[in-house]
Design an enzyme around this catalytic site. Sequence first.
Site, PDB file in Angstrom:
ATOM      1  N   ASP A 144     -28.091  -7.259  -5.935  1.00 56.99           N
ATOM      2  CA  ASP A 144     -29.247  -6.215  -5.602  1.00 56.99           C
ATOM      3  C   ASP A 144     -28.657  -4.744  -5.271  1.00 56.99           C
ATOM      4  O   ASP A 144     -28.149  -4.500  -4.028  1.00 56.99           O
ATOM      5  CB  ASP A 144     -29.671  -6.561  -4.088  1.00 56.99           C
ATOM      6  CG  ASP A 144     -31.317  -6.121  -3.963  1.00 56.99           C
ATOM      7  OD1 ASP A 144     -31.635  -5.322  -4.795  1.00 56.99           O
ATOM      8  OD2 ASP A 144     -31.346  -6.192  -2.748  1.00 56.99           O
ATOM      9  N   ASP A 165       0.784  -1.052   0.087  1.00 58.21           N
ATOM     10  CA  ASP A 165       0.028  -0.004  -0.161  1.00 58.21           C
ATOM     11  C   ASP A 165       0.817   1.119  -0.002  1.00 58.21           C
ATOM     12  O   ASP A 165       0.612   2.343  -0.623  1.00 58.21           O
ATOM     13  CB  ASP A 165      -0.955   0.068   1.267  1.00 58.21           C
ATOM     14  CG  ASP A 165      -1.806  -0.903   1.016  1.00 58.21           C
ATOM     15  OD1 ASP A 165      -1.936  -1.722   0.165  1.00 58.21           O
ATOM     16  OD2 ASP A 165      -2.659  -1.072   2.028  1.00 58.21           O
ATOM     17  N   CYS A 169     -47.511  11.136  25.847  1.00 57.00           N
ATOM     18  CA  CYS A 169     -46.097  10.732  25.884  1.00 57.00           C
ATOM     19  C   CYS A 169     -45.584   9.994  26.900  1.00 57.00           C
ATOM     20  O   CYS A 169     -46.059  10.216  28.143  1.00 57.00           O
ATOM     21  CB  CYS A 169     -45.268  12.212  25.847  1.00 57.00           C
ATOM     22  SG  CYS A 169     -43.464  11.693  25.919  1.00 57.00           S
ATOM     23  N   CYS A 225     -44.588  14.341  20.476  1.00 58.14           N
ATOM     24  CA  CYS A 225     -44.877  14.941  21.772  1.00 58.14           C
ATOM     25  C   CYS A 225     -44.395  16.340  21.635  1.00 58.14           C
ATOM     26  O   CYS A 225     -43.270  16.661  21.233  1.00 58.14           O
ATOM     27  CB  CYS A 225     -43.862  14.299  22.784  1.00 58.14           C
ATOM     28  SG  CYS A 225     -43.822  15.180  24.314  1.00 58.14           S
ATOM     29  N   LYS A 227     -28.502 -12.557  -9.196  1.00 54.77           N
ATOM     30  CA  LYS A 227     -29.084 -11.364  -9.214  1.00 54.77           C
ATOM     31  C   LYS A 227     -28.513 -10.445  -8.172  1.00 54.77           C
ATOM     32  O   LYS A 227     -28.907 -10.558  -7.138  1.00 54.77           O
ATOM     33  CB  LYS A 227     -30.573 -11.256  -9.100  1.00 54.77           C
ATOM     34  CG  LYS A 227     -31.243  -9.992  -9.654  1.00 54.77           C
ATOM     35  CD  LYS A 227     -32.843 -10.367  -9.899  1.00 54.77           C
ATOM     36  CE  LYS A 227     -33.600  -9.019 -10.233  1.00 54.77           C
ATOM     37  NZ  LYS A 227     -33.193  -7.999  -9.621  1.00 54.77           N
ATOM     38  N   GLU A 232       3.903   1.748  -1.236  1.00 53.61           N
ATOM     39  CA  GLU A 232       4.294   1.905  -2.458  1.00 53.61           C
ATOM     40  C   GLU A 232       3.441   2.538  -3.406  1.00 53.61           C
ATOM     41  O   GLU A 232       3.791   3.353  -4.362  1.00 53.61           O
ATOM     42  CB  GLU A 232       5.066   0.650  -3.167  1.00 53.61           C
ATOM     43  CG  GLU A 232       6.332   0.149  -2.400  1.00 53.61           C
ATOM     44  CD  GLU A 232       6.685  -1.504  -2.827  1.00 53.61           C
ATOM     45  OE1 GLU A 232       7.861  -1.604  -3.375  1.00 53.61           O
ATOM     46  OE2 GLU A 232       5.823  -2.109  -2.724  1.00 53.61           O
ATOM     47  N   PHE A 233       2.261   1.890  -3.339  1.00 53.99           N
ATOM     48  CA  PHE A 233       1.215   2.470  -4.149  1.00 53.99           C
ATOM     49  C   PHE A 233       0.954   3.919  -4.048  1.00 53.99           C
ATOM     50  O   PHE A 233       0.881   4.675  -4.736  1.00 53.99           O
ATOM     51  CB  PHE A 233       0.004   1.535  -4.113  1.00 53.99           C
ATOM     52  CG  PHE A 233      -1.436   2.189  -4.733  1.00 53.99           C
ATOM     53  CD1 PHE A 233      -1.569   1.471  -5.951  1.00 53.99           C
ATOM     54  CD2 PHE A 233      -2.207   3.130  -4.118  1.00 53.99           C
ATOM     55  CE1 PHE A 233      -2.576   1.766  -6.816  1.00 53.99           C
ATOM     56  CE2 PHE A 233      -3.315   3.531  -5.305  1.00 53.99           C
ATOM     57  CZ  PHE A 233      -3.397   2.692  -6.362  1.00 53.99           C
ATOM     58  N   CYS A 264     -39.610  17.579  27.865  1.00 49.08           N
ATOM     59  CA  CYS A 264     -39.503  16.172  27.642  1.00 49.08           C
ATOM     60  C   CYS A 264     -38.098  15.625  27.690  1.00 49.08           C
ATOM     61  O   CYS A 264     -37.576  15.950  26.548  1.00 49.08           O
ATOM     62  CB  CYS A 264     -40.345  15.827  26.406  1.00 49.08           C
ATOM     63  SG  CYS A 264     -40.461  14.169  25.934  1.00 49.08           S
ATOM     64  N   TYR A 324     -22.332  -7.349 -16.113  1.00 47.28           N
ATOM     65  CA  TYR A 324     -23.057  -8.863 -16.649  1.00 47.28           C
ATOM     66  C   TYR A 324     -23.680  -8.636 -17.938  1.00 47.28           C
ATOM     67  O   TYR A 324     -24.622  -9.345 -18.230  1.00 47.28           O
ATOM     68  CB  TYR A 324     -24.036  -9.047 -15.444  1.00 47.28           C
ATOM     69  CG  TYR A 324     -25.411  -7.944 -14.867  1.00 47.28           C
ATOM     70  CD1 TYR A 324     -26.067  -7.346 -15.947  1.00 47.28           C
ATOM     71  CD2 TYR A 324     -25.432  -7.643 -13.662  1.00 47.28           C
ATOM     72  CE1 TYR A 324     -26.758  -6.397 -15.653  1.00 47.28           C
ATOM     73  CE2 TYR A 324     -26.076  -6.732 -13.318  1.00 47.28           C
ATOM     74  CZ  TYR A 324     -27.011  -5.851 -14.094  1.00 47.28           C
ATOM     75  OH  TYR A 324     -27.597  -4.789 -13.828  1.00 47.28           O
ATOM     76  N   GLU A 366     -26.965 -16.907 -13.521  1.00 48.55           N
ATOM     77  CA  GLU A 366     -26.311 -15.906 -12.926  1.00 48.55           C
ATOM     78  C   GLU A 366     -26.826 -15.474 -11.365  1.00 48.55           C
ATOM     79  O   GLU A 366     -28.261 -15.645 -11.309  1.00 48.55           O
ATOM     80  CB  GLU A 366     -26.171 -14.530 -13.538  1.00 48.55           C
ATOM     81  CG  GLU A 366     -25.492 -14.860 -14.845  1.00 48.55           C
ATOM     82  CD  GLU A 366     -25.635 -13.487 -16.040  1.00 48.55           C
ATOM     83  OE1 GLU A 366     -25.776 -12.407 -15.310  1.00 48.55           O
ATOM     84  OE2 GLU A 366     -25.424 -13.827 -17.213  1.00 48.55           O
TER      85      GLU A 366
END
Length: 668
Positions: free
Chosen positions: A115, A31, A406, A424, A113, A33-34, A430, A224, A111
């Site tokens: 979401d 990381d 309440c 309320c 699906k 070096e990146f 409150c 896909y 495949e």
Amino acid sequence: MTEQERIVELRHELHQHNYNYYVLNAPVISDQEFDALLRELSDLEARHPELADSNSPTQRVGSDLNQEFETVLHVRPMLSLSNTYNKAEVAEFYDRVREGLAGEDFEICCELKFDGLSISLHYEEGRLVRAVTRGDGVQGDDVTANVRTIRTIPLQLAEGTGWPRSFEIRGEVLMPWASFEALNREREAREEQLFANPRNAASGTLKSKQTAVVAERRLDAYLYYLLGDEVPADGHYENLQAARSWGFQVSEHMRKVRTLDEIYAFIDYWDTERRNLPVATDGIVLKVNSQRQQRALGMTAKSPRWAIAYKFQAEQQSTILREVTFQVGRTGAVTPVANMDPVQLSGTVVRRATLHNADFMSDLDLHLGDHVLVEKGGEIIPKIVAVDEAFITPDRGPRVEFIKRCPECGAELVRFEGEAAWYCPNETGCPPQIKGRIEHFVSRRAMDINTLGPETIDDLYNRHLIRNVADLYDLTVDQLSGFNDNRIVSARKTVKAIEDSRQVPFERVLFALGIRFVGETVAKTLARRFRDIDTLSRATLDELLSVNTIGQAIAESVIRWFADMNNIFLVERLRSHGLQFQLSQETLAAQSDRLAGKTVVISGVFVYHSRDEYKALIEQHGGKNTGSISAKTSFILAGDNMGPAKLEKAQKLNIPIVSEDEFLQMIG
Ligand code: IVH
């Protein structure tokens, strides 16, 4: 090697490392070096603005300036799939395909699906040129800038892997479970509304106006569907394998099958195994593999005849309702909560489910002791979907009714027109409302008094030391520590943080006050328009409504807040403690109306400021920045190398072109 050549080389290398890390999960450098390579590139790019490239690996971090989405037409309409919910319906699909192909052999590609939300990506000469949401299927939002921050989407395809010059690839943008849970944890800590499921979170994120927010949230994408005139094969499956070799993330769980039994086996396997995936799935997609056969089968108005979705059943369990309790939130809204016998559901034990509001609750017709069906589908918070009628007996328990008073302070509840919630109204007396408002006031995005957590606030409240946010400014180290030596250091820190909060700018103080419907953005808008709290407190309904983005509900809420003398006293006390109730001199000085009513398009490469800085300048001076040229555009702020298409359109519509120097003069 010249700096120009080094830029090209670094971009190339970083694209490859990015692919190794995010798509293959097999980084070949550390990381650090990146990061070092990325920093080198970023420094070089800063020295060579003429070589700016929106697809550079440095652009993955995004920006926090507001962008507008342009609505664009899809090159090919984005259809959706028709759904099936059981195997019999899947068999009907299979038979229809067999008949449609008149006995010809066919393969079905099975495949997952995913979401999330669908996205269409366009590549020209190996470069990502455009990313569009599905929208209504005919046109969608151009979200290219946001999509560039998704690390698994390649910005530049590696040479020599055989990609066509021009193609479209579609897929799903998702928020992995891990990112989703981390995001909701953060939101909970900041008391922001939680996302109900990863799909909503992904969708909210992709539509965010700030690319930096998108970059932070770690979206992912699976592709896909490959389209175009030059795709490599007739087979859909084969095309996606090719796309994988070009650098796209394609699911490794696709299978080509021939028989209905193989399809059922795929469905059964993933019905349970999907719980071990890092992303949410809600079903299976079945597609006829050959594109020639797909064309032969054709489509209906809404969906192709060659593909279908099979949706998984949300997991449901039956349990017994024991009690309904009522929670009062910071705004006074009362939420009913079902308390049930514990039940195992999708891997967790469920005891409580929200009943949302009075209408939701009464529609369910709940009685204590009822057997209820609890579901945890795409939603994270379990919900009661129905009373299990098979168990209803003549001696059914009492019906659950919404409360009239309440549960915390006894005040009679009220309902505002057009709203589902009961409130309320006892804002100042409150306890959960008082404590909730103080918690909001000290939260990070408001006054940022981060040493005061909910427990400390609860403790200070119980010791009668705080009753409103102004009381915080009277707290002493002794009061905070309760004369406990172990608590002195943290008490001192808290007093210091409270003191420092006096410098928090007006727009955040306004947000911190917790006026209903006045979130961060609205607070900023109101602060800029009215400039100080006294002017704002005197604003009429019409004046408020004349402000862009301020609607009836917000305007009325502001009026109501300032009509309450308790709030006026509160402001006066806070003012006497030195809080900021007007825009700072710097903000005022940097602001003008010179571009009021002007819509500006930015194009080309600039010398004095970055594009994002120009966007900010336009907004600061009352103008609006948009992405595309139309008859409404007032002028184009053009740097070097303005795109030829934009130039032509501007000339056609007779829109003035303003140079960088002219623009800077314009805003003084
Ligand atoms: S193919 C014409 N494949 O499901 C075929 N869609 O209900 C276009 N989706 O809008 C879609 N995973 O957002 C396809 N493996 C998959 C999918 C998939 C998720 C979504 C997609 C589409 C919706 C259709």
